[in-house]
Design a protein around this motif. Structure first.
Motif, PDB file in Angstrom:
ATOM      1  N   PHE A 121      17.718 107.217  30.863  1.00 45.90           N
ATOM      2  CA  PHE A 121      19.104 106.767  30.785  1.00 45.90           C
ATOM      3  C   PHE A 121      20.007 107.982  30.927  1.00 45.90           C
ATOM      4  O   PHE A 121      19.828 108.960  30.211  1.00 45.90           O
ATOM      5  CB  PHE A 121      19.403 106.071  29.453  1.00 45.90           C
ATOM      6  CG  PHE A 121      20.848 105.651  29.330  1.00 45.90           C
ATOM      7  CD1 PHE A 121      21.278 104.439  29.841  1.00 45.90           C
ATOM      8  CD2 PHE A 121      21.793 106.492  28.738  1.00 45.90           C
ATOM      9  CE1 PHE A 121      22.606 104.062  29.754  1.00 45.90           C
ATOM     10  CE2 PHE A 121      23.126 106.126  28.654  1.00 45.90           C
ATOM     11  CZ  PHE A 121      23.525 104.897  29.158  1.00 45.90           C
ATOM     12  N   ASN A 182      28.549 105.748  31.575  1.00 43.27           N
ATOM     13  CA  ASN A 182      27.166 105.740  31.102  1.00 43.27           C
ATOM     14  C   ASN A 182      27.103 106.159  29.636  1.00 43.27           C
ATOM     15  O   ASN A 182      26.835 107.319  29.308  1.00 43.27           O
ATOM     16  CB  ASN A 182      26.287 106.631  31.979  1.00 43.27           C
ATOM     17  CG  ASN A 182      26.213 106.118  33.394  1.00 43.27           C
ATOM     18  OD1 ASN A 182      26.156 104.916  33.624  1.00 43.27           O
ATOM     19  ND2 ASN A 182      26.232 107.029  34.360  1.00 43.27           N
ATOM     20  N   SER A 204      27.419 102.379  32.989  1.00 42.89           N
ATOM     21  CA  SER A 204      26.777 101.433  32.079  1.00 42.89           C
ATOM     22  C   SER A 204      27.144 101.760  30.636  1.00 42.89           C
ATOM     23  O   SER A 204      27.236 102.927  30.258  1.00 42.89           O
ATOM     24  CB  SER A 204      25.256 101.478  32.234  1.00 42.89           C
ATOM     25  OG  SER A 204      24.863 101.066  33.522  1.00 42.89           O
ATOM     26  N   SER A 206      25.450 100.963  27.159  1.00 41.27           N
ATOM     27  CA  SER A 206      24.164 100.483  26.668  1.00 41.27           C
ATOM     28  C   SER A 206      24.183 100.347  25.152  1.00 41.27           C
ATOM     29  O   SER A 206      24.571 101.270  24.435  1.00 41.27           O
ATOM     30  CB  SER A 206      23.054 101.457  27.094  1.00 41.27           C
ATOM     31  OG  SER A 206      21.793 100.989  26.708  1.00 41.27           O
ATOM     32  N   THR A 255      18.471 100.868  33.514  1.00 41.45           N
ATOM     33  CA  THR A 255      19.193  99.657  33.910  1.00 41.45           C
ATOM     34  C   THR A 255      18.644  99.050  35.194  1.00 41.45           C
ATOM     35  O   THR A 255      18.777  97.840  35.408  1.00 41.45           O
ATOM     36  CB  THR A 255      20.688  99.959  34.084  1.00 41.45           C
ATOM     37  OG1 THR A 255      20.852 101.055  35.002  1.00 41.45           O
ATOM     38  CG2 THR A 255      21.324 100.338  32.754  1.00 41.45           C
ATOM     39  N   ASN A 280      17.757  95.913  24.312  1.00 42.45           N
ATOM     40  CA  ASN A 280      18.845  96.674  24.917  1.00 42.45           C
ATOM     41  C   ASN A 280      19.744  95.720  25.698  1.00 42.45           C
ATOM     42  O   ASN A 280      19.266  94.925  26.506  1.00 42.45           O
ATOM     43  CB  ASN A 280      18.291  97.752  25.854  1.00 42.45           C
ATOM     44  CG  ASN A 280      19.343  98.761  26.264  1.00 42.45           C
ATOM     45  OD1 ASN A 280      20.418  98.837  25.675  1.00 42.45           O
ATOM     46  ND2 ASN A 280      19.046  99.546  27.282  1.00 42.45           N
ATOM     47  N   VAL A 282      23.381  95.568  28.043  1.00 41.41           N
ATOM     48  CA  VAL A 282      24.158  96.504  28.852  1.00 41.41           C
ATOM     49  C   VAL A 282      25.303  95.793  29.562  1.00 41.41           C
ATOM     50  O   VAL A 282      25.127  94.699  30.111  1.00 41.41           O
ATOM     51  CB  VAL A 282      23.260  97.207  29.896  1.00 41.41           C
ATOM     52  CG1 VAL A 282      24.087  98.027  30.880  1.00 41.41           C
ATOM     53  CG2 VAL A 282      22.243  98.103  29.203  1.00 41.41           C
ATOM     54  N   ARG A 284      27.512  96.754  32.777  1.00 37.38           N
ATOM     55  CA  ARG A 284      27.434  97.722  33.882  1.00 37.38           C
ATOM     56  C   ARG A 284      28.551  97.442  34.883  1.00 37.38           C
ATOM     57  O   ARG A 284      28.660  96.338  35.418  1.00 37.38           O
ATOM     58  CB  ARG A 284      26.075  97.631  34.575  1.00 37.38           C
ATOM     59  CG  ARG A 284      25.838  98.663  35.677  1.00 37.38           C
ATOM     60  CD  ARG A 284      24.376  98.640  36.098  1.00 37.38           C
ATOM     61  NE  ARG A 284      24.070  99.646  37.126  1.00 37.38           N
ATOM     62  CZ  ARG A 284      23.942  99.369  38.423  1.00 37.38           C
ATOM     63  NH1 ARG A 284      24.089  98.119  38.866  1.00 37.38           N
ATOM     64  NH2 ARG A 284      23.653 100.327  39.293  1.00 37.38           N
TER      65      ARG A 284
END
Length: 322
Positions: A121, A182, A204, A206, A255, A280, A282, A284
């Motif tokens: 990541f 991110n 992203s 997360s 991702t 997880n 996300v 994005r």
């Protein structure tokens, strides 16, 4: 941040790291007090002049600025330190007082991001640098001071040291990031806004928890519709638009390997929400670089009774929850 979410995050990292073969190298005296000593670090910063220092453990998580010194008392062959900052910060790392034997197989490597269960990541698709440039290797560096700066709010240090009394000091500093991209969330609940101003880049956010995500605002370059649709109904249209938002779920951190739960390629003013029962979750944002794109959202931890007990619904079993 409360003690409970940080405890959950550390336990999650230890759980994943044990599968990587890291946790067995934690020294016994660290195991008894290591968990809770990590939770009050921010409280120790009493003034601007105060410089925080503490020992670094073979498996560690750092959430504050300071100096962290590792000294091996026995061979430590698979160690890692996870560093995390606030969403609007990036991380500066610098090594000093290094006494290791690179020729004997010792190493210290800094990584721009996190590696968990072999997944990285941010992913290759979302990070601005090629993978080899994300590593800073002390043993192959010719610079007088070995330093690294992350592109997002997480970074990592891998190290292997064979000889007792060998070690190093790691300096951690946090710097403001005007356009966060991110992000790894420290907490299972909160709110955030991602903005991408005329850049060909994917971002992203997360959340390493099963959560409900509520989109409160979405402003994209091209408006196409006014309703939220599952991924398999509108995916071809959104991916072709070049500017859209994905909701992803999965049990890893890459991702590109996660299941696309839904996507949106239209501007939204109002409330759209979805529960993602994965390890997880996300949000994005994919941007073509032609527009200023913006997405605002809220998220909260799912209650136990909200987690899926069986594989069902129209999303084709994208996660399994025990």
């Amino acid at each position: 941040m409360s003690v409970s979410p940080r405890t959950q995050l550390l336990i999650f990292l230890i759980s994943l790291s044990s599968r990587m073969g890291l946790s067995r190298y934690i020294e016994d005296n660290d195991a008894s007090d290591g968990l809770y000593s990590l939770l009050s670090l921010d409280q120790k910063r009493e003034s601007e002049d105060f410089i925080f220092r503490r020992p670094l453990r073979c498996l560690d998580m750092l959430a504050t600025e300071g100096y962290f010194t590792f000294t091996a008392s026995q061979p430590q062959l698979a160690c890692a330190a996870f560093i995390i900052a606030e969403p609007s910060e990036v991380i500066s790392l610098e090594l000093s007082d290094v006494s290791i034997d690179c020729g004997a197989g010792d190493f210290i490597k800094m990584f721009d991001g996190w590696v968990l269960k072999g997944e990285k990541f941010p992913s290759r698709q979302d990070h601005p640098l090629p993978l080899h440039q994300r590593y800073t290797d002390y043993c192959s560096s010719t610079a007088p001071a070995v330093a690294s700066r992350s592109s997002q709010n997480v970074a990592m240090v891998f190290f292997r040291i064979h000889s007792p009394d060998s070690g190093f000091t790691l300096a951690v500093k946090k710097l403001h990031n005007p356009f966060p991209c991110n992000i790894m969330s420290q907490s299972p609940e909160g709110s955030f806004t991602m903005v991408m101003p005329h850049q060909l880049r994917n971002c992203s956010f997360s959340i390493i928890y099963p959560v409900e995500i509520r989109l409160t605002e979405l402003s994209l370059g091209q408006a196409k519709s006014n309703e939220l649709s599952p991924q398999r109904q509108v995916w071809s249209g959104c991916s072709g638009s070049g500017d859209y938002v994905e909701l992803l779920g999965g049990n890893g951190v890459d991702t590109s390997k996660m299941f696309p739960v839904a996507d949106l390629c239209f501007s939204l003013s109002g409330l759209a929400q979805m529960k993602i029962g994965c390890d997880n979750s996300v949000v994005r944002l994919v941007s073509s670089g032609n527009y200023i794109n913006r997405v605002s959202f809220q998220y909260r931890l799912l209650e136990q009774h909200e987690l899926p007990k069986t594989r069902e619904n129209s999303l084709d079993n994208y996660c399994s929850v025990e």
